[in-house]
Design a protein around this motif. Structure first.
Motif, PDB file in Angstrom:
ATOM      1  N   SER A 187     -27.947 -10.669  -3.755  1.00 37.47           N
ATOM      2  CA  SER A 187     -27.457  -9.695  -2.772  1.00 37.47           C
ATOM      3  C   SER A 187     -28.254  -8.404  -2.846  1.00 37.47           C
ATOM      4  CB  SER A 187     -25.963  -9.419  -2.986  1.00 37.47           C
ATOM      5  OG  SER A 187     -25.739  -8.625  -4.140  1.00 37.47           O
ATOM      6  N   ALA A 243     -23.174 -15.024   1.656  1.00 27.57           N
ATOM      7  CA  ALA A 243     -21.733 -14.794   1.665  1.00 27.57           C
ATOM      8  C   ALA A 243     -20.955 -16.106   1.681  1.00 27.57           C
ATOM      9  CB  ALA A 243     -21.357 -13.941   2.874  1.00 27.57           C
ATOM     10  N   ASP A 261     -19.642 -17.849  -1.579  1.00 31.50           N
ATOM     11  CA  ASP A 261     -18.425 -17.392  -2.255  1.00 31.50           C
ATOM     12  C   ASP A 261     -17.433 -18.541  -2.417  1.00 31.50           C
ATOM     13  OD1 ASP A 261     -16.622 -15.333  -3.280  1.00 31.50           O
ATOM     14  OD2 ASP A 261     -15.504 -15.631  -1.429  1.00 31.50           O
ATOM     15  N   LEU A 311     -19.823 -10.225  -1.613  1.00 37.87           N
ATOM     16  CA  LEU A 311     -19.712 -10.434  -0.171  1.00 37.87           C
ATOM     17  C   LEU A 311     -19.681  -9.084   0.560  1.00 37.87           C
ATOM     18  CD1 LEU A 311     -17.508 -13.102   1.533  1.00 37.87           C
ATOM     19  CD2 LEU A 311     -17.491 -10.773   2.410  1.00 37.87           C
ATOM     20  N   CYS A 358     -23.105  -7.736   0.944  1.00 38.69           N
ATOM     21  CA  CYS A 358     -23.784  -8.409   2.060  1.00 38.69           C
ATOM     22  C   CYS A 358     -23.373  -7.804   3.397  1.00 38.69           C
ATOM     23  CB  CYS A 358     -23.481  -9.902   2.038  1.00 38.69           C
ATOM     24  SG  CYS A 358     -24.200 -10.782   0.638  1.00 38.69           S
ATOM     25  N   GLU A 359     -22.108  -7.452   3.516  1.00 34.80           N
ATOM     26  CA  GLU A 359     -21.633  -6.839   4.762  1.00 34.80           C
ATOM     27  C   GLU A 359     -22.336  -5.505   5.026  1.00 34.80           C
ATOM     28  OE1 GLU A 359     -17.126  -8.765   4.562  1.00 34.80           O
ATOM     29  OE2 GLU A 359     -17.455  -6.674   4.006  1.00 34.80           O
TER      30      GLU A 359
END
Length: 206
Positions: free
Chosen positions: A111, A127, A130, A176, A179-180
């Protein structure tokens, strides 16, 4: 990234010294977060950054927050190790923890690579991994609940091991979130990837 695995490995090996080192290291992580946020706010106040640069600074502030929280989870695993009696037999109960830690640390490493690049499609793909950690956590949960039903005297022990697994599962969720913010950095649009994946799945079925 390193301490996520080291904390879990110290629990497996019942290494109190390493657990204490990880707990102590959290002070350095917290100091780095404050320094990066302070520098970021200073840039905003003194340089009046334009839209793209402002997005970058916003992403940095949010990502360092996620990193700090991930290390809190590593520190938490260290504390759990110190709480478990040194004579407790935990090896049969913790087998999913090592692959959880390995996968979460790998996701975290990638990431941050994606943040440096950055590649939106790679962030989206990462993502989705996960689910691997979630599956391992569910396996851990089921096996610990079975053990607790058969050995009620171990309820406190199983709860502590489950909490260590929860810390790894939540760490993967924080990856995650990173990543957003990578996607936001490139597109200017922030959206939770869980919602995006659900929407894509629904569209593929329609």
């Amino acid at each position: 990234e390193e301490n996520l695995f080291k904390a879990t490995d110290a629990l497996r090996r019942r290494d109190y010294i390493v657990s204490k080192q990880i707990i102590q290291a959290d002070k350095w992580i917290n100091a780095q977060q404050i320094e990066l946020i302070t520098e970021s706010l200073s840039l905003i106040s003194t340089q009046a950054p334009m839209a793209t640069d402002l997005r970058f600074i916003a992403a940095v502030i949010e990502i360092v927050g996620e990193l700090e929280r991930i290390h809190d989870y590593a520190k938490g695993i260290g504390k759990i190790n110190l709480l478990i009696d040194e004579t407790a037999v935990i090896q049969p109960l913790i087998s999913p923890l090592t692959p959880m830690a390995e996968k979460t640390a790998e996701m975290l490493h990638r990431s941050l690579d994606v943040f440096i690049t950055p590649y939106v499609t790679q962030a989206q793909a990462l993502a989705q991994e996960d689910e691997v950690v979630d599956t391992l956590y569910n396996q851990l949960y089921e096996s610990l609940m079975d053990h607790a039903r058969q050995h009620p005297e171990d309820v406190v022990l199983t709860n502590r091991i489950l909490w260590a697994g929860h810390n790894l599962e939540r760490s993967a969720d924080r990856v995650l979130n990173i990543c957003e913010w990578v996607i936001y950095l490139e597109t200017g649009i922030y959206a939770e990837l869980d919602d995006q994946m659900l929407e894509e799945a629904a569209n593929s079925q329609s």
